[in-house]
Design a protein around this motif. Structure first.
Motif, PDB file in Angstrom:
ATOM      1  N   ASP A 229       0.597  -1.659  -0.225  1.00 58.48           N
ATOM      2  CA  ASP A 229      -0.264   0.423   0.031  1.00 58.48           C
ATOM      3  C   ASP A 229       1.172   1.358   0.130  1.00 58.48           C
ATOM      4  O   ASP A 229       2.092   1.379   0.013  1.00 58.48           O
ATOM      5  CB  ASP A 229      -1.087  -0.002   1.079  1.00 58.48           C
ATOM      6  CG  ASP A 229      -0.482  -0.170   2.599  1.00 58.48           C
ATOM      7  OD1 ASP A 229       1.213   0.526   2.366  1.00 58.48           O
ATOM      8  OD2 ASP A 229      -0.660  -0.217   4.205  1.00 58.48           O
ATOM      9  N   LYS A 230       0.286   2.698   0.150  1.00 63.95           N
ATOM     10  CA  LYS A 230       1.219   3.681   0.603  1.00 63.95           C
ATOM     11  C   LYS A 230       2.241   3.632   1.312  1.00 63.95           C
ATOM     12  O   LYS A 230       3.354   4.545   1.194  1.00 63.95           O
ATOM     13  CB  LYS A 230      -0.119   4.874   0.395  1.00 63.95           C
ATOM     14  CG  LYS A 230      -1.225   5.319  -1.277  1.00 63.95           C
ATOM     15  CD  LYS A 230      -1.795   6.237  -0.894  1.00 63.95           C
ATOM     16  CE  LYS A 230      -3.005   6.451  -2.326  1.00 63.95           C
ATOM     17  NZ  LYS A 230      -4.025   6.900  -2.162  1.00 63.95           N
ATOM     18  N   GLU A 231       1.630   3.126   2.239  1.00 57.53           N
ATOM     19  CA  GLU A 231       2.149   3.181   3.412  1.00 57.53           C
ATOM     20  C   GLU A 231       3.459   2.222   3.307  1.00 57.53           C
ATOM     21  O   GLU A 231       4.460   1.849   3.982  1.00 57.53           O
ATOM     22  CB  GLU A 231       1.822   2.938   4.282  1.00 57.53           C
ATOM     23  CG  GLU A 231       0.685   4.282   5.112  1.00 57.53           C
ATOM     24  CD  GLU A 231      -0.569   4.009   5.900  1.00 57.53           C
ATOM     25  OE1 GLU A 231       0.446   2.965   6.743  1.00 57.53           O
ATOM     26  OE2 GLU A 231      -1.081   4.799   6.444  1.00 57.53           O
ATOM     27  N   GLY A 232       3.810   1.574   2.276  1.00 55.26           N
ATOM     28  CA  GLY A 232       4.651   0.386   2.494  1.00 55.26           C
ATOM     29  C   GLY A 232       4.365  -1.101   2.717  1.00 55.26           C
ATOM     30  O   GLY A 232       5.388  -1.672   2.994  1.00 55.26           O
ATOM     31  N   GLN A 233       3.193  -0.890   3.531  1.00 52.51           N
ATOM     32  CA  GLN A 233       2.947  -2.215   4.305  1.00 52.51           C
ATOM     33  C   GLN A 233       2.657  -3.608   3.052  1.00 52.51           C
ATOM     34  O   GLN A 233       1.555  -2.471   2.026  1.00 52.51           O
ATOM     35  CB  GLN A 233       2.187  -2.262   5.066  1.00 52.51           C
ATOM     36  CG  GLN A 233       1.842  -1.003   6.709  1.00 52.51           C
ATOM     37  CD  GLN A 233       1.221  -0.937   7.443  1.00 52.51           C
ATOM     38  OE1 GLN A 233       0.695  -1.617   7.738  1.00 52.51           O
ATOM     39  NE2 GLN A 233       2.189  -0.803   8.534  1.00 52.51           N
ATOM     40  N   LYS A 234       3.289  -4.230   3.351  1.00 54.46           N
ATOM     41  CA  LYS A 234       2.434  -5.787   2.437  1.00 54.46           C
ATOM     42  C   LYS A 234       1.047  -6.079   3.251  1.00 54.46           C
ATOM     43  O   LYS A 234       0.285  -6.110   3.925  1.00 54.46           O
ATOM     44  CB  LYS A 234       3.278  -6.865   2.670  1.00 54.46           C
ATOM     45  CG  LYS A 234       4.897  -6.599   1.605  1.00 54.46           C
ATOM     46  CD  LYS A 234       5.601  -7.109   1.115  1.00 54.46           C
ATOM     47  CE  LYS A 234       7.121  -7.017   0.935  1.00 54.46           C
ATOM     48  NZ  LYS A 234       7.677  -7.987   1.117  1.00 54.46           N
ATOM     49  N   LYS A 235       0.085  -6.252   1.500  1.00 58.62           N
ATOM     50  CA  LYS A 235      -0.855  -6.437   1.929  1.00 58.62           C
ATOM     51  C   LYS A 235      -1.544  -7.515   0.893  1.00 58.62           C
ATOM     52  O   LYS A 235      -1.194  -7.575  -0.451  1.00 58.62           O
ATOM     53  CB  LYS A 235      -1.752  -5.679   1.943  1.00 58.62           C
ATOM     54  CG  LYS A 235      -2.170  -4.504   2.977  1.00 58.62           C
ATOM     55  CD  LYS A 235      -3.500  -3.419   2.620  1.00 58.62           C
ATOM     56  CE  LYS A 235      -3.159  -2.473   3.877  1.00 58.62           C
ATOM     57  NZ  LYS A 235      -4.540  -1.891   3.983  1.00 58.62           N
TER      58      LYS A 235
END
Length: 330
Positions: A229-235
């Protein structure tokens, strides 16, 4: 090389009302090809004495189909009729019957049995006479209705194909334009056999029935993909897609009958329809069909269905050479 037909009878735009839409115990929709084969066999048996021809295969192009079912919602139900009261005056039970209105063109392979099919006027007379005769018959259990108009494209025609390959192709291209819009039903036994081997490679217990059911349904598969996502967290995101082993409009179809008993002598089985004929218990045989637009057919032989019985094995079925003509052209 498959033997090419020499003559083709075109019976265009037949309007069939209340045709049988239940083609077998497991399929519904368009009537079974055996119903159309039975119709042309009845036509051949009732040919006038002055017409000396032999029928060799039948093809069907469907231009319109209107199943008589309820509208709206995912679940459909057939429109049923109330039968007259029985002999005791009681209300008769409702017998479920599926019906559909059809607009089809029949194409019948023709061979001369002493008739002069090289004469243009003779061919026109035969085509008109057989067209009038068909319109007084029942096809697939339905009634053939009068045509809405007598337009040129709706006139019957008995075509004699030229021996020259280039001229023959021109004749076929002209005919294909008359068949549009519409779809022809062809046989894809090759897909069923190939898909059976594919399933057997993953599961030794897989059978042709598993392959047939797999090709009959829409197989929805879920694929998990990882995104940032935009925050760099993987989903993890789920994507659903429909798995299609083969392209095209594939449908399950009955192609004939297979024996499940010995062949009994005439009159040996009680209450048989015809006590003068041998009797055998059978069950339906199934395969995969494909609806193909006529403009994709390279030869007229590709849409014709033929009887292909094996009496020793007790197999009574129809076949079609689309896959063979298709592979030869490739």
């Amino acid at each position: 090389m498959i033997d090419s037909i020499s003559h083709l009878l075109v019976l265009p735009r037949l309007r069939i009302q209340n045709a049988n839409a239940i083609s077998s115990s497991m399929t519904w929709g368009f009537p079974a090809m055996s119903a159309f084969m039975g119709a042309i066999q009845a036509l051949e048996r009732n040919l006038p004495d002055d017409i000396r021809i032999v029928f060799d295969g039948v093809g069907v192009v469907c231009h319109h189909i209107e199943p008589q079912v309820t509208e709206g919602g995912f679940t459909r139900a057939f429109h049923l009729t109330r039968n007259p009261v029985d002999k005791s005056g009681a209300t008769a039970a409702i017998v479920e019957e599926g019906r559909a209105h059809l607009d089809v063109t029949l194409l019948i392979g023709i061979e001369s049995d002493g008739d002069d099919l090289s004469n243009t006027e003779r061919r026109r007379a035969i085509a008109r006479q057989l067209f009038d005769q068909v319109r007084s018959m029942r096809i697939a259990g339905g009634s053939v209705m009068p045509p809405l108009s007598e337009a040129k494209r709706q006139r019957p025609e008995l075509i004699t194909f030229d021996d020259n390959e280039e001229e023959r192709s021109k004749q076929w291209r002209r005919l294909k334009r008359r068949l549009l819009p519409g779809f022809a039903l062809v046989l894809r036994d090759d897909y069923l056999a190939e898909h059976t081997k594919t399933l057997e490679a993953d599961d030794d217990s897989a059978t042709a029935l598993d392959a047939w059911l797999d090709l009959c349904r829409l197989n929805h598969e879920c694929r998990i993909e990882t995104h940032e996502d935009k925050e760099g967290q993987k989903k993890e995101v789920a994507h659903w897609e429909i798995r299609r082993p083969y392209p095209g409009w594939l449908v399950p179809i009955p192609v004939g009958y297979g024996a499940i008993s010995e062949l009994f002598d005439p009159g040996e089985v009680t209450n048989a329809r015809d006590s003068r004929m041998p009797f055998q218990f059978v069950e339906s045989l199934y395969s995969i069909g494909e609806w193909v637009s006529p403009h994709r057919l390279r030869t007229p032989d590709a849409l014709l269905w033929f009887v292909d019985n094996d009496l020793e094995r007790g197999v009574y079925r129809l076949t079609n050479d689309y896959s063979l003509t298709h592979s030869e052209a490739d």
